[in-house]
Design a protein around this motif. Structure first.
Motif, PDB file in Angstrom:
ATOM      1  N   THR A  65       0.839  -1.194   0.000  1.00  0.00           N
ATOM      2  CA  THR A  65       0.000   0.000   0.000  1.00  0.00           C
ATOM      3  C   THR A  65       0.880   1.253   0.000  1.00  0.00           C
ATOM      4  N   ASP A  66       0.370   2.357  -0.547  1.00  0.00           N
ATOM      5  CA  ASP A  66       1.168   3.582  -0.627  1.00  0.00           C
ATOM      6  C   ASP A  66       1.452   4.182   0.748  1.00  0.00           C
ATOM      7  N   MET A  67       0.462   4.122   1.629  1.00  0.00           N
ATOM      8  CA  MET A  67       0.610   4.681   2.972  1.00  0.00           C
ATOM      9  C   MET A  67      -0.067   3.776   3.986  1.00  0.00           C
ATOM     10  N   ILE A  68       0.435   3.789   5.204  1.00  0.00           N
ATOM     11  CA  ILE A  68      -0.210   3.124   6.327  1.00  0.00           C
ATOM     12  C   ILE A  68      -0.590   4.192   7.342  1.00  0.00           C
ATOM     13  N   LEU A  69      -1.847   4.186   7.742  1.00  0.00           N
ATOM     14  CA  LEU A  69      -2.329   5.104   8.771  1.00  0.00           C
ATOM     15  C   LEU A  69      -2.485   4.346  10.083  1.00  0.00           C
ATOM     16  N   VAL A  70      -1.768   4.783  11.096  1.00  0.00           N
ATOM     17  CA  VAL A  70      -1.986   4.243  12.445  1.00  0.00           C
ATOM     18  C   VAL A  70      -3.141   5.049  13.023  1.00  0.00           C
ATOM     19  N   GLY A  71      -4.346   4.586  12.742  1.00  0.00           N
ATOM     20  CA  GLY A  71      -5.537   5.358  13.074  1.00  0.00           C
ATOM     21  C   GLY A  71      -5.964   5.206  14.514  1.00  0.00           C
ATOM     22  N   ASP A  72      -6.558   6.279  15.057  1.00  0.00           N
ATOM     23  CA  ASP A  72      -7.116   6.151  16.400  1.00  0.00           C
ATOM     24  C   ASP A  72      -8.348   5.249  16.385  1.00  0.00           C
ATOM     25  N   SER A  73      -8.731   4.781  15.190  1.00  0.00           N
ATOM     26  CA  SER A  73      -9.756   3.740  15.070  1.00  0.00           C
ATOM     27  C   SER A  73      -9.365   2.479  15.816  1.00  0.00           C
ATOM     28  N   LEU A  74      -8.080   2.330  16.128  1.00  0.00           N
ATOM     29  CA  LEU A  74      -7.628   1.180  16.916  1.00  0.00           C
ATOM     30  C   LEU A  74      -8.341   1.120  18.261  1.00  0.00           C
ATOM     31  N   ASN A  75      -8.781   2.270  18.750  1.00  0.00           N
ATOM     32  CA  ASN A  75      -9.474   2.289  20.035  1.00  0.00           C
ATOM     33  C   ASN A  75     -10.762   1.475  19.978  1.00  0.00           C
ATOM     34  N   MET A  76     -11.358   1.411  18.795  1.00  0.00           N
ATOM     35  CA  MET A  76     -12.590   0.653  18.611  1.00  0.00           C
ATOM     36  C   MET A  76     -12.305  -0.772  18.133  1.00  0.00           C
ATOM     37  N   SER A  77     -11.550  -0.908  17.051  1.00  0.00           N
ATOM     38  CA  SER A  77     -11.353  -2.232  16.465  1.00  0.00           C
ATOM     39  C   SER A  77     -10.322  -3.066  17.219  1.00  0.00           C
ATOM     40  N   PHE A  78      -9.408  -2.422  17.937  1.00  0.00           N
ATOM     41  CA  PHE A  78      -8.358  -3.141  18.665  1.00  0.00           C
ATOM     42  C   PHE A  78      -8.672  -3.230  20.159  1.00  0.00           C
ATOM     43  N   ASN A  79      -9.226  -2.152  20.719  1.00  0.00           N
ATOM     44  CA  ASN A  79      -9.480  -2.110  22.168  1.00  0.00           C
ATOM     45  C   ASN A  79     -10.956  -2.229  22.537  1.00  0.00           C
ATOM     46  N   ASN A  80     -11.835  -2.371  21.546  1.00  0.00           N
ATOM     47  CA  ASN A  80     -13.269  -2.588  21.769  1.00  0.00           C
ATOM     48  C   ASN A  80     -13.932  -1.448  22.541  1.00  0.00           C
ATOM     49  N   LYS A  81     -13.473  -0.219  22.329  1.00  0.00           N
ATOM     50  CA  LYS A  81     -14.091   0.951  22.936  1.00  0.00           C
ATOM     51  C   LYS A  81     -15.228   1.451  22.035  1.00  0.00           C
ATOM     52  N   PRO A  82     -16.164   2.229  22.592  1.00  0.00           N
ATOM     53  CA  PRO A  82     -17.308   2.668  21.781  1.00  0.00           C
ATOM     54  C   PRO A  82     -16.975   3.737  20.749  1.00  0.00           C
ATOM     55  N   ASP A  83     -15.875   4.469  20.942  1.00  0.00           N
ATOM     56  CA  ASP A  83     -15.467   5.494  19.988  1.00  0.00           C
ATOM     57  C   ASP A  83     -13.958   5.684  20.087  1.00  0.00           C
ATOM     58  N   THR A  84     -13.440   6.683  19.391  1.00  0.00           N
ATOM     59  CA  THR A  84     -11.983   6.893  19.359  1.00  0.00           C
ATOM     60  C   THR A  84     -11.473   7.798  20.479  1.00  0.00           C
ATOM     61  N   LEU A  85     -12.378   8.393  21.244  1.00  0.00           N
ATOM     62  CA  LEU A  85     -12.014   9.542  22.076  1.00  0.00           C
ATOM     63  C   LEU A  85     -11.072   9.239  23.234  1.00  0.00           C
ATOM     64  N   SER A  86     -11.060   8.017  23.726  1.00  0.00           N
ATOM     65  CA  SER A  86     -10.210   7.714  24.881  1.00  0.00           C
ATOM     66  C   SER A  86      -8.818   7.236  24.490  1.00  0.00           C
ATOM     67  N   ALA A  87      -8.512   7.197  23.207  1.00  0.00           N
ATOM     68  CA  ALA A  87      -7.152   6.856  22.778  1.00  0.00           C
ATOM     69  C   ALA A  87      -6.198   7.955  23.247  1.00  0.00           C
ATOM     70  N   SER A  88      -5.105   7.580  23.868  1.00  0.00           N
ATOM     71  CA  SER A  88      -4.147   8.559  24.388  1.00  0.00           C
ATOM     72  C   SER A  88      -2.959   8.690  23.448  1.00  0.00           C
ATOM     73  N   LEU A  89      -2.169   9.721  23.665  1.00  0.00           N
ATOM     74  CA  LEU A  89      -0.965   9.915  22.854  1.00  0.00           C
ATOM     75  C   LEU A  89       0.005   8.768  23.068  1.00  0.00           C
ATOM     76  N   ASP A  90       0.160   8.313  24.311  1.00  0.00           N
ATOM     77  CA  ASP A  90       1.074   7.196  24.580  1.00  0.00           C
ATOM     78  C   ASP A  90       0.637   5.933  23.857  1.00  0.00           C
ATOM     79  N   ILE A  91      -0.679   5.688  23.807  1.00  0.00           N
ATOM     80  CA  ILE A  91      -1.194   4.521  23.079  1.00  0.00           C
ATOM     81  C   ILE A  91      -0.854   4.647  21.594  1.00  0.00           C
ATOM     82  N   MET A  92      -1.076   5.829  21.040  1.00  0.00           N
ATOM     83  CA  MET A  92      -0.812   6.024  19.614  1.00  0.00           C
ATOM     84  C   MET A  92       0.681   5.883  19.305  1.00  0.00           C
ATOM     85  N   ILE A  93       1.522   6.384  20.180  1.00  0.00           N
ATOM     86  CA  ILE A  93       2.971   6.258  19.968  1.00  0.00           C
ATOM     87  C   ILE A  93       3.396   4.797  20.065  1.00  0.00           C
TER      88      ILE A  93
END
Length: 260
Positions: free
Chosen positions: A34-62
């Motif tokens: 793929t041309d680009m990979i996005l480390v999306g805050d969508s991981l909060n939902m699809s990876f951590n089973n949260k209801p939305d993206t809002l509780s993803a922290s900077l440390d989690i994203m890093i």
């Protein structure tokens, strides 16, 4: 490997491909494809089973961005700046600089149009590459009362065009256009000189992005209208696990072939 320059030059050419990734294993499968990979805050939902993206922290994203960078060293990688990490220029510069210092990501992504243009400008003025994000913005889900498709009216379409132009003027190298009527997305794409990356925005943008677990059929709770499944991943995994369990319980595994 794509660069800022080659991404910009892709405007109006062969559509750019973007996929999310959250770990080194799957990133390695996408590396140099793929041309680009996005480390999306969508991981909060699809990876951590949260209801939305809002509780993803900077440390989690890093943390996840580092994993993806390890797995895909030959691919242009973008880190989503999570909710609450870029509310003003000083905070945004501090947090985006931390992403650059602690990962090898090539860029960050920020949600917002005219109201966030000054934030994008502050980052690009300080040598931080920014991908914009307009239209349906997941970090606005609570304030807007849900996931609302944009560009249904002429007034809203003109606002989105204004947003795109402001993001471009602030120095962004590309813009994610999410959840926008296809006619509006085409007008947005035609209005700017940087690539637009669509998700749920039709076929007239300069590229497409999908969440990997949606595209590969691992996420089963629901399937958004704009997602095409290219693999029935969940079924394949479940069947494989069932076969493993049967083999173990019937002593078909391990055979001599798998024994020291």
């Amino acid at each position: 490997m794509k660069t800022i320059t080659s991404i910009k030059k892709a405007k109006g050419e062969i559509p750019l491909t973007v996929i999310t990734a959250y770990d080194s294993l799957f990133a390695s499968l996408f590396n140099n494809k793929t041309d680009m990979i996005l480390v999306g805050d969508s991981l909060n939902m699809s990876f951590n089973n949260k209801p939305d993206t809002l509780s993803a922290s900077l440390d989690i994203m890093i943390y996840h961005t580092n994993a993806v960078c390890q797995g895909a060293p030959d691919t242009f990688i973008i880190c989503d700046m999570p909710f609450g990490t870029y509310t003003d220029e000083v905070m945004a510069l501090k947090n985006a600089s931390k992403v650059y210092q602690e990962t090898t990501a090539h860029a960050v992504k920020i949600e917002g149009g005219t109201e966030r243009a000054h934030i994008i400008q502050a980052l690009t003025n300080n040598s931080i590459a920014v991908m914009g994000h307009i239209g349906l913005m997941p970090q606005y889900v609570r304030s807007e009362g849900g996931y609302i498709v944009r560009g249904k009216s002429e007034e809203d379409t003109l606002k989105l065009i204004e947003d795109a132009k402001a993001v471009e003027k602030a120095g962004a190298f590309a813009i994610v256009v999410e959840g926008v009527k296809s006619e509006a997305a085409k007008r947005i794409t035609d209005a700017v000189n940087i690539p637009t990356i669509g998700i749920g925005a039709g076929n007239d943008t300069d590229g497409q992005v999908l969440v990997w677990s949606d595209m590969l059929g691992f996420f089963e709770e629901f399937q958004p209208k704009f997602v095409k499944k290219y693999l029935n991943g969940a079924d394949l995994v479940k069947n494989a696990v069932d076969n493993y369990i049967t083999d173990v319980q019937t002593r078909k595994f391990p055979t001599q072939e798998y024994t020291y």
